[in-house]
Structures are given as C-alpha cells and as structure tokens.
Design a protein around this motif. Sequence first.
Motif, short mmCIF file in Angstrom:
data_model
loop_
_atom_site.label_atom_id
_atom_site.label_comp_id
_atom_site.label_asym_id
_atom_site.label_seq_id
_atom_site.Cartn_x
_atom_site.Cartn_y
_atom_site.Cartn_z
N TRP A 193 -8.44 -10.42 -6.14
CA TRP A 193 -9.69 -9.54 -7.00
C TRP A 193 -9.61 -8.21 -5.93
O TRP A 193 -9.57 -6.86 -6.42
CB TRP A 193 -10.65 -10.22 -6.14
N PHE A 194 -8.88 -8.00 -4.90
CA PHE A 194 -9.78 -6.58 -4.35
C PHE A 194 -8.13 -5.87 -4.41
O PHE A 194 -8.44 -4.61 -4.55
CB PHE A 194 -9.12 -7.00 -2.20
N THR A 195 -7.15 -5.94 -4.76
CA THR A 195 -6.15 -5.39 -5.78
C THR A 195 -6.99 -5.07 -6.91
O THR A 195 -6.41 -3.60 -7.30
CB THR A 195 -4.79 -6.10 -6.29
N TYR A 196 -7.92 -5.89 -7.63
CA TYR A 196 -7.57 -5.82 -8.72
C TYR A 196 -8.93 -4.15 -8.99
O TYR A 196 -9.02 -2.90 -9.52
CB TYR A 196 -8.99 -6.85 -9.24
N TYR A 225 10.98 -0.41 -2.98
CA TYR A 225 10.17 0.66 -4.10
C TYR A 225 8.40 1.32 -4.84
O TYR A 225 8.10 2.54 -4.17
CB TYR A 225 11.06 1.40 -5.14
N LEU A 226 7.76 -0.18 -4.57
CA LEU A 226 6.53 -0.16 -5.21
C LEU A 226 5.69 0.74 -3.51
O LEU A 226 4.63 1.39 -4.16
CB LEU A 226 5.79 -1.22 -5.55
N PHE A 227 5.28 0.08 -2.52
CA PHE A 227 4.97 0.65 -1.27
C PHE A 227 4.68 1.60 -1.20
O PHE A 227 4.76 2.78 -0.81
CB PHE A 227 5.30 -0.90 -0.28
N LEU A 228 6.79 2.37 -1.18
CA LEU A 228 7.44 3.80 -0.64
C LEU A 228 7.02 4.45 -2.00
O LEU A 228 6.38 5.78 -1.75
CB LEU A 228 8.25 3.61 -0.45
N ALA A 247 -1.53 -4.25 -0.83
CA ALA A 247 -2.57 -5.73 -1.36
C ALA A 247 -1.69 -6.88 -2.14
O ALA A 247 -1.62 -7.73 -1.82
CB ALA A 247 -4.10 -5.60 -1.37
N PHE A 248 -1.61 -6.07 -3.16
CA PHE A 248 -0.51 -7.05 -3.94
C PHE A 248 0.42 -7.16 -3.65
O PHE A 248 1.47 -8.35 -3.17
CB PHE A 248 -0.33 -5.96 -5.00
N VAL A 249 1.39 -6.34 -2.83
CA VAL A 249 2.58 -6.43 -2.43
C VAL A 249 1.97 -7.69 -0.84
O VAL A 249 3.30 -8.61 -0.74
CB VAL A 249 3.66 -5.12 -1.49
#
Lengths: 132, 134
Positions: free
Chosen positions: A75-78, B15-18, A120-122
């Motif tokens: 939810w934080f990501t959202y 890659y998303l992070f970078l 946060a997603f990762v």
Amino acid sequence: MPLLTRTFIKTALVYFMLALLLGILLSLHVSNSLFPVYIHLLVFGWLTQLIFGVVYWMFPKYSNQLPRGREALSWFTYGTLNIGLILRAIAEPLQASQASNLFGVLLVLSAILQWLSGVAFVANTWQRVKEK
Amino acid sequence: MPRLSVWFIRCSFIYLFLGFTLGGIILANKGYPFAPWVWSLLPAHMEFLLLGWMVQLTMGVAFWILPRFRSGPPRGNIDLVWSAFVILNTGIVMVAVQPFISMTWLTQTGRILETISVLLFVFALWQRVKAIEV
Ligand code: HEM
C-alpha cells in the motif's frame, strides 16, 4: 484478486485514458513541456503500475503466513507511486513555463516519492522471486 | 519458477531500482538544477527502464509461464535463452555508459546486441506459444 491488485489495475487504467487524452492535446501542439508527463503516465502510471498490481497477485508465495509479503508495504508503494506521479504531472509543466521555488520543491518531493515506491516494491517482492 | 527466470526477474528489479534512482536525480535536477552533467544520465535512465526493467521482466515471466513441451526439454532450448539473457544485459550496459566514455560505437553495438538477444529469445520460445493440447 486482492483489493490492492484491483486498486492498482483500475488506477493504471485511469492513467492510460489520461495519457491517451494528453496524446491528443500534444498532437494539437498545445504545449511541448507536457511530453515527459505523457511518457510517464504511460510507462509509469499505466504499465509499471499494472505490473506492480499483477505481480502482487500472481507471483510465488512469500510464506504461508504472509503469501503476498507485507501488505502495508505494498500500500505504501501504491501511495508513493501515485502521489509522486500526480505531483510530477502538475509541477513539471508549471516549472517549465513559470519556474518557481515552490514547483522546484514539489519536483524534488515527487522524485523522492516515486523513488520510494520502487524501493518498497522491490523490497516486498524480491523474496517472492525464487526457484521452486 | 525456473532458475533462469529468477535471474531475468531479479535483474529487472535491479534495473528498476537503478532506473528510478537516475530518474529521481534527473527530476530533482529539473526542480533544483545542481549539475548539468545529470542530463548525461538520461540514456541510462531510458535503457534501464524500457529494456532492463520492462522487457527483461517480460522475458523472465514468459520463459516461466508459457506452455511447456510434452517431449524433450519442457521449456525448450535453455542455452539459447541464457545467451539471450547475457547478450541483453551486455547491450543495456553498453548503451547506458556511452555518454561517459564518448565512444559512439558503444550505443550502436549495444543496440545491435539488444536486437540479437530479442531475436534469440523469440526464436527459442516461438513454438511454446501454442494451445496447451497440441
Ligand atoms: C517506470 C518506468 C519509466 C520509464 C520506462 C521511463 C522512460 C523514460 C523515457 C523514455 C524518457 C525520455 C522522454 C523524454 O525525454 O521526455 C524519460 C525521461 C525522464 N524520466 Fe523516466 N521513465 C520511467 C520512470 C521514471 C521515474 C520513476 C522518474 C522519476 C522519479 C523518471 C524521471 C524522468 C525524467 C526527469 C526524465 C527527463 C524528462 C525530460 O526530458 O525533461 N522516470 N523516462
């Protein structure tokens, strides 16, 4: 399909429609400073947000107790994704036409929020990507 | 999820992070310009997010989830897809670093590698796009 996924996907669809409308405006040469906003409504608001929603739903379980990881983190990501993107959509064209300290601050804030949404997603998904 | 998909998808997360980090720096710089060289990060931003994040994630999920073969290796020619993975990432890095080492051939070669990678991938997975029964 979990509530969070539905929220991600429906919000993504709204950005998709907004981006296409903006595309029409761009083709009428209303303003060129809207181009980056147009691109990011598509690739970030629409595609990336859609992916986030579907990944949260479909990826392998994190654990039996927490199959989708920490829901609050997602939810934080959202929240950060969408507040960040909306701030950008407002402040970037304004900064291009009438630069001011306020719009500058809003852009920095927007950059931080969008960055946090990715982190946060990762963080919440990394462990769900695993060999069976 | 097969090991190769774990590599594709985890790399796409890196890659998303970078890419988000570079995008955030460029955006902050549009708000408060602090260094002109920040614009040299734009090709890396675009390459990391379009190819590194979106294309690579798609490749990893496709390799994992498309219908498998009944006979022979279930996911087709794995070596071919491994080489697509290595070639893609080499190409992305070459395009991304080009503005900093001013060798123009890096961008062209990187783009050619990315194209070869996608061709190999399509070739390897073409037959897996099928009705499950067949
Ligand atoms: C999620 C996937 C993303 C993709 C595929 C993507 C792709 C792109 C592309 C193709 C451009 C070139 C368009 C142009 O020059 O205007 C661009 C520019 C840019 N992106 Fe992104 N982007 C993504 C996310 C982000 C995020 C999260 C941020 C900020 C935190 C960001 C910040 C920027 C900035 C500041 C520019 C330069 C805009 C300009 O030309 O003035 N991007 N991006």
